[in-house]
Motif scaffolding. Structure first.
Motif, PDB file in Angstrom:
ATOM      1  N   UNK A 138      -2.449   8.404  -3.015  1.00 53.23           N
ATOM      2  CA  UNK A 138      -3.604   8.262  -3.899  1.00 53.23           C
ATOM      3  C   UNK A 138      -3.781   9.515  -4.741  1.00 53.23           C
ATOM      4  N   UNK A 139      -3.782   9.357  -6.053  1.00 50.94           N
ATOM      5  CA  UNK A 139      -3.961  10.489  -6.968  1.00 50.94           C
ATOM      6  C   UNK A 139      -5.443  10.822  -7.127  1.00 50.94           C
ATOM      7  N   UNK A 140      -5.729  11.951  -7.761  1.00 54.13           N
ATOM      8  CA  UNK A 140      -7.102  12.446  -7.877  1.00 54.13           C
ATOM      9  C   UNK A 140      -7.706  12.122  -9.241  1.00 54.13           C
ATOM     10  N   UNK A 141      -8.702  11.247  -9.255  1.00 52.45           N
ATOM     11  CA  UNK A 141      -9.402  10.909 -10.492  1.00 52.45           C
ATOM     12  C   UNK A 141     -10.113  12.131 -11.057  1.00 52.45           C
ATOM     13  N   UNK A 142     -10.794  12.886 -10.201  1.00 49.45           N
ATOM     14  CA  UNK A 142     -11.571  14.047 -10.648  1.00 49.45           C
ATOM     15  C   UNK A 142     -10.691  15.072 -11.347  1.00 49.45           C
ATOM     16  N   UNK A 143      -9.576  15.416 -10.728  1.00 51.81           N
ATOM     17  CA  UNK A 143      -8.686  16.447 -11.275  1.00 51.81           C
ATOM     18  C   UNK A 143      -8.057  15.982 -12.586  1.00 51.81           C
ATOM     19  N   UNK A 144      -7.637  14.723 -12.649  1.00 50.80           N
ATOM     20  CA  UNK A 144      -6.982  14.200 -13.854  1.00 50.80           C
ATOM     21  C   UNK A 144      -7.951  14.151 -15.030  1.00 50.80           C
ATOM     22  N   UNK A 145      -9.164  13.650 -14.788  1.00 54.00           N
ATOM     23  CA  UNK A 145     -10.144  13.562 -15.878  1.00 54.00           C
ATOM     24  C   UNK A 145     -10.462  14.953 -16.419  1.00 54.00           C
ATOM     25  N   UNK A 146     -10.625  15.914 -15.510  1.00 55.19           N
ATOM     26  CA  UNK A 146     -10.918  17.287 -15.943  1.00 55.19           C
ATOM     27  C   UNK A 146      -9.750  17.851 -16.758  1.00 55.19           C
ATOM     28  N   UNK A 147      -8.541  17.636 -16.281  1.00 50.30           N
ATOM     29  CA  UNK A 147      -7.367  18.147 -16.998  1.00 50.30           C
ATOM     30  C   UNK A 147      -7.227  17.491 -18.371  1.00 50.30           C
ATOM     31  N   UNK A 148      -7.463  16.172 -18.445  1.00 49.55           N
ATOM     32  CA  UNK A 148      -7.393  15.469 -19.726  1.00 49.55           C
ATOM     33  C   UNK A 148      -8.430  16.016 -20.712  1.00 49.55           C
ATOM     34  N   UNK A 149      -9.644  16.286 -20.204  1.00 48.37           N
ATOM     35  CA  UNK A 149     -10.691  16.837 -21.069  1.00 48.37           C
ATOM     36  C   UNK A 149     -10.286  18.202 -21.613  1.00 48.37           C
ATOM     37  N   UNK A 150      -9.771  19.049 -20.725  1.00 46.73           N
ATOM     38  CA  UNK A 150      -9.412  20.409 -21.131  1.00 46.73           C
ATOM     39  C   UNK A 150      -8.236  20.421 -22.114  1.00 46.73           C
ATOM     40  N   UNK A 350      -9.602  13.617  -3.825  1.00 47.43           N
ATOM     41  CA  UNK A 350     -10.763  13.297  -3.002  1.00 47.43           C
ATOM     42  C   UNK A 350     -10.528  12.159  -2.009  1.00 47.43           C
ATOM     43  N   UNK A 351      -9.842  11.093  -2.426  1.00 45.14           N
ATOM     44  CA  UNK A 351      -9.609   9.996  -1.488  1.00 45.14           C
ATOM     45  C   UNK A 351      -8.649  10.413  -0.380  1.00 45.14           C
ATOM     46  N   UNK A 352      -7.746  11.337  -0.688  1.00 41.13           N
ATOM     47  CA  UNK A 352      -6.848  11.843   0.352  1.00 41.13           C
ATOM     48  C   UNK A 352      -7.636  12.593   1.419  1.00 41.13           C
ATOM     49  N   UNK A 353      -8.654  13.374   0.984  1.00 36.26           N
ATOM     50  CA  UNK A 353      -9.517  14.056   1.947  1.00 36.26           C
ATOM     51  C   UNK A 353     -10.252  13.049   2.827  1.00 36.26           C
ATOM     52  N   UNK A 354     -10.741  11.990   2.177  1.00 30.07           N
ATOM     53  CA  UNK A 354     -11.525  10.993   2.916  1.00 30.07           C
ATOM     54  C   UNK A 354     -10.654  10.273   3.948  1.00 30.07           C
ATOM     55  N   UNK A 355      -9.420   9.946   3.556  1.00 29.66           N
ATOM     56  CA  UNK A 355      -8.502   9.299   4.497  1.00 29.66           C
ATOM     57  C   UNK A 355      -8.161  10.242   5.645  1.00 29.66           C
ATOM     58  N   UNK A 356      -7.913  11.523   5.318  1.00 35.99           N
ATOM     59  CA  UNK A 356      -7.624  12.508   6.370  1.00 35.99           C
ATOM     60  C   UNK A 356      -8.829  12.700   7.287  1.00 35.99           C
ATOM     61  N   UNK A 357     -10.032  12.694   6.697  1.00 39.20           N
ATOM     62  CA  UNK A 357     -11.262  12.813   7.494  1.00 39.20           C
ATOM     63  C   UNK A 357     -11.414  11.631   8.436  1.00 39.20           C
ATOM     64  N   UNK A 358     -11.046  10.440   7.962  1.00 31.88           N
ATOM     65  CA  UNK A 358     -11.115   9.245   8.807  1.00 31.88           C
ATOM     66  C   UNK A 358     -10.245   9.409  10.049  1.00 31.88           C
ATOM     67  N   UNK A 359      -9.007   9.875   9.842  1.00 29.43           N
ATOM     68  CA  UNK A 359      -8.120  10.079  10.985  1.00 29.43           C
ATOM     69  C   UNK A 359      -8.676  11.083  11.975  1.00 29.43           C
TER      70      UNK A 359
END
Length: 745
Positions: A138-150, A350-359
């Motif tokens: 799962x890729x990061x929406x937050x990081x990509x949107x920020x990078x695209x804006x910059x 972020x979703x990778x963190x959430x999946x890791x947190x679930x485990x």
């Protein structure tokens, strides 16, 4: 005395929670100031700040209770996913094209498999390997949107593909949370249990979405004059937490409930306002979550697993870039856009963190997995802007070094794949029938189950309790039963198919299946409340009633359906939806702008502006209030508030944006859906061969914006140019007319 002791005890338990929250927020504040100054992503700052403020370092203030940090992290996940849901919406998922879907699914399957294999190769346990594969996919929406804006690339063609892929990945991530929970609880990969989990998730997703769209926008509209900003914020958060409770009660994670409610509210006309109001809450708890994630990292574990961190980082960057690029190529995108797409998606977040947190929460993964995932995310956060920035350069370099035959075959495949857009009449009818069967089956099943669980016990002690409960349930499901069994779908297409004898048997079979399902549900309902004999008699009576009142049921169903569709489309009718047409292999696509009243362009004709001559830009249509002017002529003038759709390459769009900004015109983020589309046609009909582009436009009302002939590409061809057989045209025109031309071809 007892009260004082109780108060003291309460304060004792409350103090660590409050003090730890204070430390988390203080740490987040320092991170914001520092990383803003360094012009680095705040998410990375939160992670590092939390890491340093954890109880593993003595020279910084440290938390007192790890359990309180976990509590704040869980609350942070809920509000973070609620805000992600507000940006998601299921309608966006339905609009995602095949390119984005194929790209995302190819990448997810590849990274899940490679992650699992790498985990097994390193000697990790089965659950660690499964969770590793899931987190890497799962890729990061937050990081990509920020990078695209910059980097200022949001208007480029590949950005539309990336955003679509992120939407698909979001819903797959939600599915993964459910499936991983099932695997973790059973401690084995059972095909039956996984299938049950998927069906259960689909069932509840559809019910929540249909029920939410039917009810929540209506409440907002009815109470619109009463809703202050404060009330709207409170109600939104209350709805979020209510859905969190519903999700937990039916066996799903609380985060799923928050995400679903956010996606439901995203379809309302209040979505933008709620998103604005929720922004401070999102920022607050987003910071709490990411700082908490950093606090849970053990530096000793991180140091011990430095080699796996380096290996997994390498696999993440190159594996995701390669698989996403291959997926985009597979879907028919040109080489340059495919590589730009792949290099943009080469990170986790972020979703990778959430999946890791679930485990970690379910205690099925080892302690080392969590800090490894965070470390990989931190490194890929740094690399993402550079990968995006140099993706075009790398693509051009790669294209120059590849064998010419390969490049030619890729381009030819892209053209051929883009040309396969038409859908057969039988596919249209079959898709509509299956959709109708699935939706109404789920609605009817949900109503019957709710009635048997809540209505039946209320009337069980009365004399005619069962009869009353069955009658009430039957009345409620009657319109949906009618729609399931008797409603006609795609009438014109069905009539066309009926004329072709080979489809008559299939059409009759569809009708038989729908009517059988209707009878089954009536019998199923009656069997719950009555004995088999009484149920059979009641079934005959019910069938007779349906034959007597078809018109009334028809009216009732359409009333319900129209109410739902109005709620669903209200936001779209009032706000504009930006869309890209991913059709032209040389980077041409649609972009949308609005003319401000202060613009210097106001009052001038298109001939006077000479936009096409100066910038190579074509204007596909002008939207003026409720009126759309398709393929405007050179004498058409621009007026304040006009919304214009233009077609050009990435470079042309950038230049056009600068041109408009110089004339005080602002770019629009969204545009209302119209019937004007960009389509790819091949000249194969005799009536167009050896005819000029001007004659083609007269016959089709379509504007030719590009031609490919014998491998050569011509943008904005002259109207006198003669068309030849096998020319590939890119035409802007009416959607129905373009579809008809494709069908004839």
């Amino acid at each position: 005395m007892i009260a004082l002791n109780a108060a003291a005890e309460s304060t004792h338990h409350l103090q660590p929670l409050i003090s730890d929250l204070g430390l988390i927020l203080m740490t987040a504040g320092i991170a914001v100031l520092l990383f803003k100054r360094l012009k680095q992503p705040l998410v990375l700052g939160y992670l590092i700040a939390g890491f340093l403020a954890g109880n593993h370092f003595d020279f910084f203030p440290s938390i007192t209770d790890m359990k309180s940090v976990e509590v704040w992290a869980e609350i942070g996940v809920i509000f973070l996913l609620f805000s992600l849901g507000l940006e998601f919406s299921f309608k966006k998922l339905m609009k995602v094209g095949g390119t984005s879907s194929i790209t995302a699914i190819t990448q997810i399957l590849f990274m899940t498999l490679i992650g699992y294999c790498v985990g097994q190769w390193m000697g990790w346990g089965k659950m660690d390997s499964i969770f590793l594969g899931a987190t890497l996919s799962i890729s990061s929406t937050t990081i990509i949107i920020r990078a695209f804006d910059e980097l200022g690339v949001k208007g480029k063609k590949f950005a539309g593909i990336v955003f679509g892929a992120l939407i698909v990945e979001d819903i797959v991530a939600i599915l993964m949370l459910v499936l991983l929970s099932t695997i973790a609880v059973s401690d084995q990969v059972s095909g039956t249990e996984l299938l049950q989990s998927v069906l259960k998730l689909v069932f509840f997703l559809i019910i929540w979405f249909l029920g939410g769209i039917f009810i929540i926008p209506t409440i907002f509209k009815k109470a619109k004059h009463l809703l202050t900003d404060e009330m709207l914020l409170i109600i939104s958060l209350a709805l979020c937490l209510m859905m969190v409770m519903f999700a937990a009660n039916v066996g799903f994670s609380p985060a799923l409930g928050a995400f679903i409610m956010g996606s439901i509210i995203a379809e309302t006309t209040m979505a933008e306002k709620i998103e604005h109001l929720i922004q401070p809450v999102k920022d607050l708890f987003g910071a709490v979550f990411f700082v908490s994630v950093g606090m849970l990292i053990n530096p000793g574990t991180l140091f011990s697993y430095a080699l796996p961190v380096a290996l997994i980082t390498f696999i993440t960057i190159f594996g995701k870039a390669l698989s996403s690029s291959f997926g985009a190529l597979l879907s028919g995108q040109p080489l340059k856009q495919s590589i730009q797409t792949g290099m943009s998606l080469a990170q986790i977040g972020e979703f990778s963190f959430i999946i890791a947190t679930l485990g970690m929460t379910l205690k099925v993964t080892s302690d080392f997995l969590y800090p490894i995932i965070v470390a990989v995310s931190a490194i890929t956060t740094f690399t993402t802007p550079f990968l995006i920035k140099y993706s075009e350069t790398f693509a051009l370099y790669l294209e120059s070094k590849m064998p010419k035959r390969w490049v030619k075959n890729i381009n030819r495949y892209s053209v051929n794949a883009q040309a396969i857009k038409s859908v057969s009449t039988w596919q249209i009818v079959l898709r509509s029938s299956i959709t109708q069967i699935i939706l109404h089956t789920i609605i009817i099943t949900a109503i019957i189950l709710l009635s048997s669980k809540f209505v039946a016990p209320l009337v069980a002690d009365t004399r005619f309790g069962n009869t009353l409960a069955a009658l009430l349930t039957l009345v409620v499901i009657a319109p949906f039963l009618w729609a399931l069994s008797l409603r006609r779908v795609k009438v014109e297409e069905v009539e066309i198919l009926w004329e072709e004898r080979k489809y008559r048997g299939a059409l009759l079979m569809l009708i038989l299946i729908r009517m059988s399902l209707g009878l089954f549900f009536v019998g199923f309902l009656l069997n719950i409340f009555f004995s088999p004999l009484v149920a059979f008699i009641a079934l005959i009576i019910a069938i007779g009633a349906y034959q007597i009142f078809p018109k009334k049921l028809n009216e009732q169903y359409h009333k319900i359906e129209n109410h739902f569709l109005k709620n669903l489309n209200d936001r779209e009718n009032k706000k504009i939806d930006r869309r890209y047409a991913n059709l032209m292999p040389w980077d041409g696509h649609m972009s949308f702008f609005e003319i401000k009243k202060e613009s210097n362009l106001v009052g001038q004709t298109l001939q006077e502006l000479k936009i096409r001559e100066q910038l190579g830009i074509n204007i596909a249509y002008i939207k003026r209030g409720e009126v759309t002017i398709p393929i405007p002529t050179k004498n058409e003038r621009l007026f304040p508030g006009d919304e214009i759709c233009v077609i050009g390459t990435d470079a042309q769009i950038v230049e056009f944006t600068k041109y408009l900004n110089q004339n005080e015109t602002e770019a629009r983020g969204k545009v209302e859906e119209t019937n004007i589309v960009l389509r790819q046609l091949e000249v194969s009909q005799e009536e167009f061969i050896q005819k000029s582009i001007g004659q083609f436009r007269t016959k089709t009302d379509g504007m030719v914006v590009g031609i490919e002939r014998n491998g050569n590409r011509i943008l904005n061809p002259e109207s006198s140019l003669i068309l030849e057989k096998n020319d590939i045209l890119w035409v802007v025109g009416d959607k129905k007319r373009m579809t008809a031309l494709l069908a004839v071809k």
